[in-house]
Design a protein around this motif. Sequence first.
Motif, PDB file in Angstrom:
ATOM      1  N   ASP A  75      33.829  42.148  24.408  1.00 21.87           N
ATOM      2  CA  ASP A  75      35.271  42.556  24.272  1.00 21.87           C
ATOM      3  C   ASP A  75      36.054  41.762  25.311  1.00 21.87           C
ATOM      4  OD1 ASP A  75      35.656  44.166  26.450  1.00 21.87           O
ATOM      5  OD2 ASP A  75      34.088  45.720  25.752  1.00 21.87           O
ATOM      6  N   ASP A  76      37.373  41.944  25.197  1.00 17.35           N
ATOM      7  CA  ASP A  76      37.984  41.241  26.325  1.00 17.35           C
ATOM      8  C   ASP A  76      38.064  41.279  27.377  1.00 17.35           C
ATOM      9  OD1 ASP A  76      39.144  39.728  23.834  1.00 17.35           O
ATOM     10  OD2 ASP A  76      40.989  40.878  23.677  1.00 17.35           O
ATOM     11  N   ASP A  77      37.758  42.732  27.995  1.00 19.76           N
ATOM     12  CA  ASP A  77      37.620  43.132  29.017  1.00 19.76           C
ATOM     13  C   ASP A  77      36.400  42.625  29.778  1.00 19.76           C
ATOM     14  OD1 ASP A  77      40.093  44.486  29.671  1.00 19.76           O
ATOM     15  OD2 ASP A  77      39.495  46.388  28.993  1.00 19.76           O
ATOM     16  N   THR A  78      35.234  42.819  28.931  1.00 24.26           N
ATOM     17  CA  THR A  78      33.966  42.420  29.570  1.00 24.26           C
ATOM     18  C   THR A  78      33.878  40.909  29.599  1.00 24.26           C
ATOM     19  OG1 THR A  78      32.941  44.204  27.995  1.00 24.26           O
ATOM     20  CG2 THR A  78      31.549  42.582  28.994  1.00 24.26           C
ATOM     21  N   LEU A  79      34.528  40.183  28.951  1.00 22.59           N
ATOM     22  CA  LEU A  79      34.751  38.636  29.158  1.00 22.59           C
ATOM     23  C   LEU A  79      35.583  38.473  30.403  1.00 22.59           C
ATOM     24  CD1 LEU A  79      33.737  36.774  26.940  1.00 22.59           C
ATOM     25  CD2 LEU A  79      36.082  36.587  26.091  1.00 22.59           C
ATOM     26  N   TYR A  80      36.562  39.310  30.609  1.00 21.72           N
ATOM     27  CA  TYR A  80      37.217  38.853  31.788  1.00 21.72           C
ATOM     28  C   TYR A  80      36.419  39.271  33.187  1.00 21.72           C
ATOM     29  CZ  TYR A  80      41.099  39.688  35.316  1.00 21.72           C
ATOM     30  OH  TYR A  80      41.949  39.755  36.428  1.00 21.72           O
ATOM     31  N   LYS A  81      35.549  40.414  33.113  1.00 22.10           N
ATOM     32  CA  LYS A  81      34.773  40.451  34.304  1.00 22.10           C
ATOM     33  C   LYS A  81      33.619  39.518  34.434  1.00 22.10           C
ATOM     34  CE  LYS A  81      35.404  45.509  34.184  1.00 22.10           C
ATOM     35  NZ  LYS A  81      35.109  46.330  33.169  1.00 22.10           N
ATOM     36  N   ALA A  82      33.183  38.932  33.190  1.00 19.64           N
ATOM     37  CA  ALA A  82      32.133  37.759  33.324  1.00 19.64           C
ATOM     38  C   ALA A  82      32.659  36.666  34.120  1.00 19.64           C
ATOM     39  CB  ALA A  82      31.617  37.713  31.863  1.00 19.64           C
ATOM     40  N   VAL A  83      34.109  36.347  33.697  1.00 17.07           N
ATOM     41  CA  VAL A  83      34.469  35.069  34.247  1.00 17.07           C
ATOM     42  C   VAL A  83      34.926  35.416  35.765  1.00 17.07           C
ATOM     43  CG1 VAL A  83      36.844  33.864  34.370  1.00 17.07           C
ATOM     44  CG2 VAL A  83      35.698  34.344  32.087  1.00 17.07           C
ATOM     45  N   GLN A  84      35.390  36.560  35.999  1.00 14.68           N
ATOM     46  CA  GLN A  84      35.959  36.809  37.476  1.00 14.68           C
ATOM     47  C   GLN A  84      34.719  37.061  38.384  1.00 14.68           C
ATOM     48  OE1 GLN A  84      38.593  35.437  37.810  1.00 14.68           O
ATOM     49  NE2 GLN A  84      40.204  36.926  38.218  1.00 14.68           N
ATOM     50  N   LYS A  85      33.766  37.685  37.814  1.00 14.58           N
ATOM     51  CA  LYS A  85      32.642  38.126  38.843  1.00 14.58           C
ATOM     52  C   LYS A  85      31.232  37.470  38.782  1.00 14.58           C
ATOM     53  CE  LYS A  85      33.975  42.794  39.990  1.00 14.58           C
ATOM     54  NZ  LYS A  85      34.931  43.599  39.096  1.00 14.58           N
ATOM     55  N   GLY A  86      31.152  36.413  37.530  1.00 14.42           N
ATOM     56  CA  GLY A  86      29.807  35.669  37.331  1.00 14.42           C
ATOM     57  C   GLY A  86      28.985  36.525  36.629  1.00 14.42           C
ATOM     58  N   VAL A  87      27.913  35.818  36.044  1.00 13.75           N
ATOM     59  CA  VAL A  87      26.638  36.466  35.174  1.00 13.75           C
ATOM     60  C   VAL A  87      25.570  36.340  36.104  1.00 13.75           C
ATOM     61  CG1 VAL A  87      25.724  36.843  33.216  1.00 13.75           C
ATOM     62  CG2 VAL A  87      28.118  36.173  33.392  1.00 13.75           C
ATOM     63  N   GLY A  88      24.782  37.234  36.513  1.00 13.38           N
ATOM     64  CA  GLY A  88      23.512  37.344  37.181  1.00 13.38           C
ATOM     65  C   GLY A  88      23.620  36.385  38.161  1.00 13.38           C
ATOM     66  N   GLY A  89      22.712  35.670  38.408  1.00  9.97           N
ATOM     67  CA  GLY A  89      22.495  34.606  39.628  1.00  9.97           C
ATOM     68  C   GLY A  89      22.962  33.145  38.976  1.00  9.97           C
ATOM     69  N   ALA A  90      23.040  33.203  37.785  1.00  7.08           N
ATOM     70  CA  ALA A  90      23.098  31.915  37.041  1.00  7.08           C
ATOM     71  C   ALA A  90      24.700  31.383  36.702  1.00  7.08           C
ATOM     72  CB  ALA A  90      22.501  31.951  35.603  1.00  7.08           C
TER      73      ALA A  90
END
Length: 267
Positions: A75-90
């Motif tokens: 969903d849009d909020d999860t996408l927003y967080k992934a962009v801003q905070k990054g995903v895992g170490g990758a």
Amino acid sequence: MRVVAGLCLLLFSAPVLAQHEKEGEKSKNPAIGNPQAIEAGRKLFANGCAACHGAEGQGGRGPNLRAQVFWHPLDDDTLYKAVQKGVGGAMPPANLPEDQAWQVVAFVRSLTAPAAENPAPGDIANGEKIFWGAAGCSNCHRVRGKGGMLGPDLSNAGMRALPDLWDSVVDPDADGALGYRAVTLTLKSGQTLKGVARNRTNYSVQLQDAQGNVHLVAMEDVTDMTIGRGSPMPKNYATRLSKQEVNDLVSYLSRLTVRPADATTKK
Ligand code: HEC
Ligand code: HEC
């Protein structure tokens, strides 16, 4: 007993529904589906994301953001967080200003959202003219009961994402053309059948001809079979049509949806 159970369900489900609606509203940022925001997001994506995810989101070091790589689309909020905070170490955090991060989200969302939900990028009326005229699309495709039978019915094409529609026109082999391989059969009787193979097993072929007739042919009656490797759709539209014309065609396709009559917008 039944009545009591039903009543309990009603009492419990009402607040849950209300909660869901509220969450739905919260996550809908004005950037989503807004063409200016999507364009701005495209540029930000080119600068900060394309190196890993590909210029068109087709994937690279990072995953493909166009195919349904997610079991549950984010969903849009999860996408927003992934962009801003990054995903895992990758994936490194982008740490963009809030409005820019939402523009990126709007762009990523547009890669998979039904084209009908976004404003059309080109001239719909001109696209319609090309579809039914010069490009010959309607020789093979049907829209609302009119047109040819060799390709899929496009009455609901607007539910596909915009980049998918674009690729379908300029790169017909991209989607594998399963269920639509060109096939020619020569039968023991001497008869030749041409069309697309809708289904095929070791024992039989289901051939659909240009008139839409389906022939179920047993392999024991076949003396020769030629099957095309890719899509029977012409592969030269990228050069035969200008970029603007493809844009117009895709815009026309993006407006095709099967909806209840009252929700259909008249042109
Ligand atoms: C250095 C490479 C790199 C860059 C730059 C990068 N990503 Fe990623 N991204 C990845 C990798 C790798 C993953 C997979 C991480 C994992 O699954 O552990 C990923 C995952 C994602 C996901 C999926 C998240 C999920 O929860 O499934 C999204 C969406 C995404 N990236 C969007 C973006 C956007 C938008 C940008 C630009 C702002 C960006 N990425 C920049 C490498 C990158
Ligand atoms: C000779 C017949 C033929 C012509 C002409 C043709 N197509 Fe196709 N088209 C097909 C077939 C067969 C498929 C299914 C195989 C595939 O995915 O390529 C297809 C697939 C598609 C798809 C994907 C549909 C889906 O549900 O996967 C779109 C969109 C499309 N065509 C649009 C067009 C447009 C626009 C034109 C004119 C510029 C056109 N086609 C001309 C035969 C044709």
